[in-house]
Design an enzyme around this catalytic site. Structure first.
Site, PDB file in Angstrom:
ATOM      1  N   GLU A  17     -11.263  83.263  43.400  1.00 25.43           N
ATOM      2  CA  GLU A  17      -9.819  83.062  43.489  1.00 25.43           C
ATOM      3  C   GLU A  17      -9.400  81.683  42.981  1.00 25.43           C
ATOM      4  O   GLU A  17      -8.354  81.525  42.344  1.00 25.43           O
ATOM      5  CB  GLU A  17      -9.346  83.228  44.943  1.00 25.43           C
ATOM      6  CG  GLU A  17      -9.445  84.636  45.498  1.00 25.43           C
ATOM      7  CD  GLU A  17     -10.808  84.951  46.116  1.00 25.43           C
ATOM      8  OE1 GLU A  17     -11.814  84.286  45.776  1.00 25.43           O
ATOM      9  OE2 GLU A  17     -10.886  85.878  46.943  1.00 25.43           O
ATOM     10  N   CYS A 648     -30.782  71.043  23.888  1.00 28.61           N
ATOM     11  CA  CYS A 648     -29.493  70.391  23.744  1.00 28.61           C
ATOM     12  C   CYS A 648     -29.647  68.941  24.198  1.00 28.61           C
ATOM     13  O   CYS A 648     -30.743  68.498  24.498  1.00 28.61           O
ATOM     14  CB  CYS A 648     -28.443  71.093  24.575  1.00 28.61           C
ATOM     15  SG  CYS A 648     -28.384  72.856  24.206  1.00 28.61           S
ATOM     16  N   GLU A 670     -29.938  67.899  19.812  1.00 30.35           N
ATOM     17  CA  GLU A 670     -28.580  67.407  19.640  1.00 30.35           C
ATOM     18  C   GLU A 670     -28.624  65.891  19.476  1.00 30.35           C
ATOM     19  O   GLU A 670     -29.070  65.176  20.358  1.00 30.35           O
ATOM     20  CB  GLU A 670     -27.739  67.779  20.860  1.00 30.35           C
ATOM     21  CG  GLU A 670     -26.327  67.270  20.744  1.00 30.35           C
ATOM     22  CD  GLU A 670     -25.483  67.619  21.956  1.00 30.35           C
ATOM     23  OE1 GLU A 670     -25.731  68.649  22.597  1.00 30.35           O
ATOM     24  OE2 GLU A 670     -24.580  66.840  22.246  1.00 30.35           O
ATOM     25  N   HIS A 699     -19.463  71.045  19.389  1.00 23.96           N
ATOM     26  CA  HIS A 699     -18.528  71.171  20.516  1.00 23.96           C
ATOM     27  C   HIS A 699     -17.102  70.882  20.102  1.00 23.96           C
ATOM     28  O   HIS A 699     -16.174  71.034  20.882  1.00 23.96           O
ATOM     29  CB  HIS A 699     -18.942  70.234  21.649  1.00 23.96           C
ATOM     30  CG  HIS A 699     -20.311  70.564  22.168  1.00 23.96           C
ATOM     31  ND1 HIS A 699     -21.436  69.932  21.704  1.00 23.96           N
ATOM     32  CD2 HIS A 699     -20.731  71.482  23.053  1.00 23.96           C
ATOM     33  CE1 HIS A 699     -22.497  70.444  22.301  1.00 23.96           C
ATOM     34  NE2 HIS A 699     -22.099  71.384  23.121  1.00 23.96           N
TER      35      HIS A 699
END
Ligand code: GLN
Ligand code: ZN
Length: 762
Positions: A17, A648, A670, A699
């Site tokens: 929620e 990464c 990366e 990104h």
């Protein structure tokens, strides 16, 4: 009477929620009042739920709209300058700007850095501090939430991140030591504690998880100073909470601080109980972390009871509290929502709500109440059924694991020789170009997958769609002129789930969500049994893609450590053994790919670094089995087959030896955000195999030009021999669009050509 308490409850909601409320607020579909109303409703429901589960004292201020470390920074006014103007007129907007950045009204604010919370998959925001940073009690969140619960008739224990952990988790922008700020920070804590006391709080929980890590003298001294200081101020009693490991050499420190209670993690470190029981002064409360807050298995209550009785025997039950090992933040909310899960499997599980009920049972049993008996018996039965279940045990897998020999995890021909064979077999130029695996997962791809899942698209039509996407992807790569192609991963939803769904021993929940950061949640697969591979998993798509082109097609797998790390794992066998089982299944896949004509195979291990234990003394053991597992997967192929791996962003300095021991022929990493700085570790270590330092940041939607990639490649070839260098982006391209991807890769291929002529390597 033994009390049941809780260290923290999941915030996101059983049906996520909070995620939905946050995201519609961010999209401007709802306003702040609506968001706050949802948040308040969740808090109320969670307090009620904990109360009904039998928790005597539930926590408050464990809720957060985004992250509790960010909350702490904002609470004490550690708001970096760039957000200040916004914070003055719109505190909520500033809070979210710190969390996720903000581009609006011509103002461009970048977010705080995000990093992993200890060894979990939860990410916190790193507070940015500076020399002479001032702290004041700016907010009133802990006070307001305490009051809010009280108004509902529930007395709570406010949870705060402790001052020393707060500083150690922060960074400074000027290179100064965050611990130097302790004296500035303590008055603000003291004021807050005083106000909580005035409100009627009898206890607060100060989380100091750094106490389970190696602490230097400075940190040690900071603890002494901080808690001496807080001992004198008017305040509620303090429960000092430690979790995620043993106190070990910090036990003396933890028990010497003048606080009124100590929480210890007896799931990760049951062996510390005896020492804790003896070291903790008798007048203090001891909170036993007996139920695993990091996993989803039903508790072996009989075993937990042995620990609880041992503690009770030494200290009585008046000052004995039972609790989960850590906050339940890392655990899904409620098992009763799992309607589709196989009933046998379900009977072995407990989510947050069920874990609190287990604690109630333990407390009742400890107090000699007969009503605990049926629950104890049911738990016994469930544990026994799991232990004996044929679906958990596969003798073929066990035998294979037992027969593993040292040689099964290594390639015997040295890399230098393999490299020659591979360059020839794959017809590679110098500075070969490739990508990390995935190509744009467009709206169209995601829609087709969803329609297939819901039965609206037949298997045949979905297949045809995937074939079309794959062929398009191959053609684009050919046009761009890449040297080693990939099939694009259009058939994959997630890099772990895709494999888990095809392996035996894995199951999936419908609602087993765990917060990863902010509104983002993950639904980790659960590994319940011996892992095996009933059939090839990726061969078909790789083979199909290879059939479309003369260029080498790279096969794409998720490595054993990453599959392990991103799943809920068995608690009845070591992580190392589970990892080796996954590795054996992957070994078969690697060998099958090779047999199907795939000559380059990438085994991704982005989670290798994050699996490192919190204590340095345990690093080597972990790295040994992690490296072995990778080797098991990778070493079944011939010398001419090229093994790639990918990681990464990671600090390689600490683990470069292990990375080299993986003996992957090529590793892509990366590096563009650090402008190749990460390569230094490889250069210093004289890394023996080939490296593909990422030359552009995937990104960002920004398309890099050839010149900047040439620049980065020059930097790379200044520190590493040109013969060792590959050219590739930082990571997979699945979040990007096609236009930017094509443009960026064209520029990248151009950059590689420039380097080839400049450095004139054959
Ligand atoms: N092969 C994966 C991809 O390209 C690797 C993803 C990752 O490193 N996290 O998407
Ligand atoms: Zn990556």
């Amino acid at each position: 009477m033994t009390s049941v308490t809780n260290l923290g409850f999941p915030r996101i909601g059983a049906r996520r929620e909070l995620k939905h409320a946050l995201e519609s607020y961010w999209r401007d579909e709802t306003d702040a009042a609506q968001l706050q109303a949802t948040a308040a409703a969740l808090r109320a429901r969670h307090w009620q739920l904990q109360h009904e589960a039998g928790v005597d004292v539930p926590p408050s201020n464990d809720f957060s709209l985004y992250d509790h470390v960010l909350d702490t920074a904002v609470l004490f006014d550690a708001i970096p300058e760039r957000y200040r103007a916004l914070a003055e007129h719109n505190p909520l907007a500033a809070y979210f700007a710190m969390a996720r950045g903000r581009q609006r009204d011509g103002v461009d604010l970048h977010a705080l850095e995000m990093t992993k919370w200890f060894d979990t998959n939860y990410h916190y925001l790193v507070p940015e501090l500076q020399r002479d940073q001032a702290f004041t009690l700016r907010g009133d969140k802990p006070l307001a939430e305490y009051r809010e619960a009280k108004a509902l008739g529930i007395d709570t224990r406010p949870v705060l991140l402790g001052p020393v952990s707060f500083l150690l988790l922060s960074k400074t922008t000027d290179g100064s030591n965050p611990l130097d700020l302790l004296n500035n920070l303590l008055p603000a804590y003291a004021q807050l504690l005083g106000e909580l006391k005035q409100l009627g709080a009898s206890w607060v929980q100060l989380d100091e998880p750094v106490l389970v890590q190696d602490l230097d003298d400075n940190a040690h001294a900071a603890f002494v100073r901080a808690y001496a200081w807080l001992s004198d101020v008017p305040r509620p009693d303090i429960l000092l909470a430690t979790y995620f490991g043993a106190l070990d050499d910090n036990l003396g420190l933890a028990t010497s601080l003048s606080v009124e209670g100590l929480h210890v993690d007896l799931v990760r470190a049951p062996e510390q109980l005896d020492a804790v029981v003896r070291a903790l002064p008798a007048a203090r409360v001891l909170s036993l972390g007996l139920v695993n807050g990091r996993n989803i298995w039903r508790n072996a209550l009989d075993n937990a009871l042995i620990l609880a009785r041992y503690a009770a025997g030494h200290r009585g039950t008046d000052r004995l509290w039972l609790a989960p090992s850590c906050s339940l933040l890392h655990c899904p909310v409620d098992l009763t929502l799992e309607k589709k899960l196989d009933p046998e499997l379900r009977s072995w599980l407990a989510f947050s709500r069920q874990k609190l009920q287990e604690l109630r049972t333990l407390a009742d049993a400890l107090d000699g109440k007969a009503e605990a008996e049926p629950a104890l018996a049911a738990a016994r039965e469930a544990i026994e059924s799991r232990r004996r279940s044929p679906r958990v045990h596969n003798n073929t897998v066990k035998a294979r694991l037992a027969a593993l020999a040292a040689g099964d995890a290594v390639r015997t021909t040295p890399h230098v020789q393999r490299q020659v064979l591979q360059a020839h077999a794959l017809r590679l130029p110098a500075f070969p170009t490739t990508t990390i695996g995935s190509f744009p997962q467009t709206q169209q791809v995601r829609e087709a997958r969803a329609r297939h899942k819901s039965g609206k698209l037949t298997a045949a039509d979905y297949d045809a769609f995937l074939a079309e996407q794959t062929e398009h992807c191959v053609r684009v790569q050919e046009q761009i002129g890449l040297d080693v192609l990939v099939h694009g991963e259009f058939e994959r939803n997630d890099m772990v789930e895709y494999f888990g769904e095809q392996l035996d021993g894995f199951a999936f929940t419908g609602n087993g969500w765990v917060q990863s950061y902010g509104s983002r949640c993950v639904k980790p697969p659960l590994i319940y049994g011996d892992v095996s591979r009933p059939a090839p998993m990726t061969v078909r798509w790789s083979q199909y893609a290879q059939s479309l082109t003369d260029k080498p097609m790279k096969g794409m797998l998720t490595g054993p450590v990453t599959v392990l790390q991103w799943s809920f794992v068995r608690d009845d066998q070591s992580r190392a053994d589970t990892c080796r089982q996954i590795a054996l299944a992957l070994r078969d896949e690697v060998n099958d790919l090779e047999a199907a004509g795939i000559r380059a195979i990438q085994i991704d291990e982005p989670a290798l670094r994050e699996g490192l234990p919190l204590r340095r003394a345990q690093w080597q053991e972990y790295l040994d089995w992690a490296v072995q597992a990778f080797g098991i997967s990778a070493s079944g192929v011939g010398d001419a087959t090229q093994i790639h791996t990918h990681m990464c962003y990671a600090q390689f300095n600490d683990i470069i030896e292990a990375v080299a021991a993986l003996d992957a022929d090529v590793i892509s990493i990366e590096t563009s955000r650090s402008r190749m700085e990460l390569l230094d570790a490889f250069a210093r270590f004289d890394y023996p195999n080939q490296v593909g330092p990422g030359v552009y940041d995937i990104h960002s939607p920004r398309v890099p030009d050839t010149a900047e990639m040439v620049e980065l490649l020059r930097k790379a070839s200044d520190v590493l021999p040109a013969q060792k260098l590959w050219v590739n982006p930082d990571c997979g391209l699945k979040t990007r669009g096609w236009d930017e991807t094509r443009a960026a890769l064209e520029a990248m291929v151009d950059a590689a050509r420039t380097l080839r002529s400049e450095r004139a390597v054959a």
